[in-house]
Motif scaffolding. Sequence first.
Motif, mmCIF file in Angstrom:
data_model
loop_
_atom_site.group_PDB
_atom_site.id
_atom_site.type_symbol
_atom_site.label_atom_id
_atom_site.label_comp_id
_atom_site.label_asym_id
_atom_site.label_seq_id
_atom_site.Cartn_x
_atom_site.Cartn_y
_atom_site.Cartn_z
ATOM 1 N N GLN A 81 15.265 5.799 62.195
ATOM 2 C CA GLN A 81 14.577 6.383 61.040
ATOM 3 C C GLN A 81 14.749 7.892 60.985
ATOM 4 O O GLN A 81 14.959 8.472 59.914
ATOM 5 C CB GLN A 81 13.089 6.034 61.096
ATOM 6 C CG GLN A 81 12.779 4.578 60.810
ATOM 7 C CD GLN A 81 11.296 4.297 60.970
ATOM 8 O OE1 GLN A 81 10.846 3.895 62.040
ATOM 9 N NE2 GLN A 81 10.540 4.514 59.916
ATOM 10 N N ILE A 82 14.641 8.559 62.135
ATOM 11 C CA ILE A 82 14.802 10.016 62.178
ATOM 12 C C ILE A 82 16.207 10.400 61.717
ATOM 13 O O ILE A 82 16.392 11.307 60.890
ATOM 14 C CB ILE A 82 14.526 10.539 63.597
ATOM 15 C CG1 ILE A 82 13.036 10.412 63.921
ATOM 16 C CG2 ILE A 82 14.981 11.995 63.741
ATOM 17 C CD1 ILE A 82 12.693 10.661 65.373
ATOM 18 N N CYS A 83 17.207 9.700 62.253
ATOM 19 C CA CYS A 83 18.595 9.983 61.887
ATOM 20 C C CYS A 83 18.833 9.726 60.395
ATOM 21 O O CYS A 83 19.422 10.555 59.693
ATOM 22 C CB CYS A 83 19.520 9.119 62.742
ATOM 23 S SG CYS A 83 21.280 9.434 62.519
ATOM 24 N N ALA A 84 18.372 8.583 59.916
ATOM 25 C CA ALA A 84 18.593 8.213 58.519
ATOM 26 C C ALA A 84 17.891 9.168 57.567
ATOM 27 O O ALA A 84 18.438 9.537 56.517
ATOM 28 C CB ALA A 84 18.118 6.780 58.280
ATOM 29 N N GLU A 85 16.687 9.577 57.911
ATOM 30 C CA GLU A 85 15.932 10.481 57.035
ATOM 31 C C GLU A 85 16.652 11.808 56.853
ATOM 32 O O GLU A 85 16.726 12.355 55.745
ATOM 33 C CB GLU A 85 14.537 10.710 57.620
ATOM 34 C CG GLU A 85 13.621 11.572 56.776
ATOM 35 C CD GLU A 85 13.114 10.863 55.530
ATOM 36 O OE1 GLU A 85 12.605 11.552 54.624
ATOM 37 O OE2 GLU A 85 13.208 9.617 55.474
ATOM 38 N N GLU A 86 17.188 12.337 57.935
ATOM 39 C CA GLU A 86 17.893 13.620 57.853
ATOM 40 C C GLU A 86 19.198 13.500 57.077
ATOM 41 O O GLU A 86 19.577 14.413 56.332
ATOM 42 C CB GLU A 86 18.167 14.152 59.262
ATOM 43 C CG GLU A 86 18.945 15.455 59.305
ATOM 44 C CD GLU A 86 18.226 16.617 58.631
ATOM 45 O OE1 GLU A 86 18.900 17.574 58.204
ATOM 46 O OE2 GLU A 86 16.976 16.572 58.516
ATOM 47 N N LEU A 87 19.877 12.356 57.219
ATOM 48 C CA LEU A 87 21.187 12.192 56.588
ATOM 49 C C LEU A 87 21.118 11.661 55.161
ATOM 50 O O LEU A 87 22.141 11.610 54.467
ATOM 51 C CB LEU A 87 22.058 11.255 57.430
ATOM 52 C CG LEU A 87 22.416 11.754 58.828
ATOM 53 C CD1 LEU A 87 23.216 10.693 59.579
ATOM 54 C CD2 LEU A 87 23.196 13.060 58.756
ATOM 55 N N GLY A 88 19.947 11.236 54.727
ATOM 56 C CA GLY A 88 19.832 10.697 53.379
ATOM 57 C C GLY A 88 20.418 9.308 53.248
ATOM 58 O O GLY A 88 20.883 8.920 52.165
ATOM 59 N N ILE A 89 20.411 8.544 54.335
ATOM 60 C CA ILE A 89 20.903 7.170 54.306
ATOM 61 C C ILE A 89 19.752 6.242 54.680
ATOM 62 O O ILE A 89 18.599 6.663 54.733
ATOM 63 C CB ILE A 89 22.107 6.985 55.254
ATOM 64 C CG1 ILE A 89 21.722 7.353 56.691
ATOM 65 C CG2 ILE A 89 23.278 7.841 54.778
ATOM 66 C CD1 ILE A 89 22.847 7.196 57.694
ATOM 67 N N ARG A 90 20.048 4.973 54.934
ATOM 68 C CA ARG A 90 19.011 4.018 55.294
ATOM 69 C C ARG A 90 19.062 3.728 56.787
ATOM 70 O O ARG A 90 20.115 3.863 57.424
ATOM 71 C CB ARG A 90 19.175 2.734 54.497
ATOM 72 C CG ARG A 90 19.051 2.947 52.994
ATOM 73 C CD ARG A 90 19.312 1.679 52.220
ATOM 74 N NE ARG A 90 19.281 1.915 50.781
ATOM 75 C CZ ARG A 90 19.579 1.004 49.864
ATOM 76 N NH1 ARG A 90 19.928 -0.219 50.253
ATOM 77 N NH2 ARG A 90 19.521 1.300 48.583
#
Length: 355
Positions: free
Chosen positions: A82-91
């Motif tokens: 979730q942390i990674c996806a939130e920063e990258l704008g992905i799911r």
Amino acid sequence: MADCLKIGAAKFGWKERQGADRSQTGKVRRGYGLATMSHCTGAAPLYLEHSNAMVKFNEDGSVDLIVHPAPVGQHIWGALSQICAEELGIRAEDVHIIGDNTDVTLFEYGSDASRSTYAVGGATLRAARQAKAQLLSWAAEMLDVPVTDLFVKDRIVYFKNDPDKHIPISEVCFEAIYRFDGRATNFFGKQSFEPEWNSPTYGAYFAEVAVNTETGRVTVDRLVTVIDCGTPINPMAVEGQLEGAIQQEIGLALTENYLIKKETGVVETTNFDSYKVPTALDMPKIDIHIVDKPDPKGPFGAKGVGESGTVGVAPAIANAIYNAVGVRMRALPIPPERVLAALAEKNACKPDSEN
């Protein structure tokens, strides 16, 4: 802490219970207790708090997150995704975690002191940010706009001054990897996280118990836990952690006892028939409440919560026992025989006219 106490008292009905008529008759006495705690998020500067993460974009716009925390039941893979996806704008489902081979992953201190989301998540956030900067730089060239005017949302890079001007992440990644002019590249971030600070988690615990003065048995009927763990990355996982903590701590408080025979050194509690772990039938009504106050140092405001849910449960139960029958229990566990012994000692100290 003030918020935890205020919310917990309201949910538990603390004032109403303390203000009620406390004269009790009969063999079963009811009591109410509370306890508070603060717990570290990591152990800086006492221990080495060094974590690392790598984030690599694939040609389809998904990413590989290369980390190696210890998954000990805290659902850390979900939080890191979730942390990674939130920063990258992905799911979150676009994040593929590679973390079971230390020949591939970088150094990781480990999962203790409730540090995983905070420290490993911090490294993950930094690595994702680094990879995203490369992605946006390439997208700016493809869209012919300033990189400072771009943002990423739902797998798409947008130009903020013209929402119709956008490009999918997958297209940018494919273009970069399969470029045939000598500039081909793979967007990639690698970052370390070593905090020089500590962001403590706070909690308040409220317990309602029934004490049988003839058998000494203590029954926990209700527990309210309120935790300030910063921003809960995954609220359901946090609630699960706290519910599991309550189950563990009821065992610590009342039933679990590790016995060693003094004459031989042999462990006598060798199975669950002699080491009593609470089951579903022993669980009280549980209320979990999360104080959502972002911490400025943690990834997206998160602090630790892994061990925090355990700290105040047993003290709250012990205080509730005192409230019910007027005896202080200062050792754990608190089995029926210890309660009866404490009640007998209390009665022996009373004047004859009160016995």
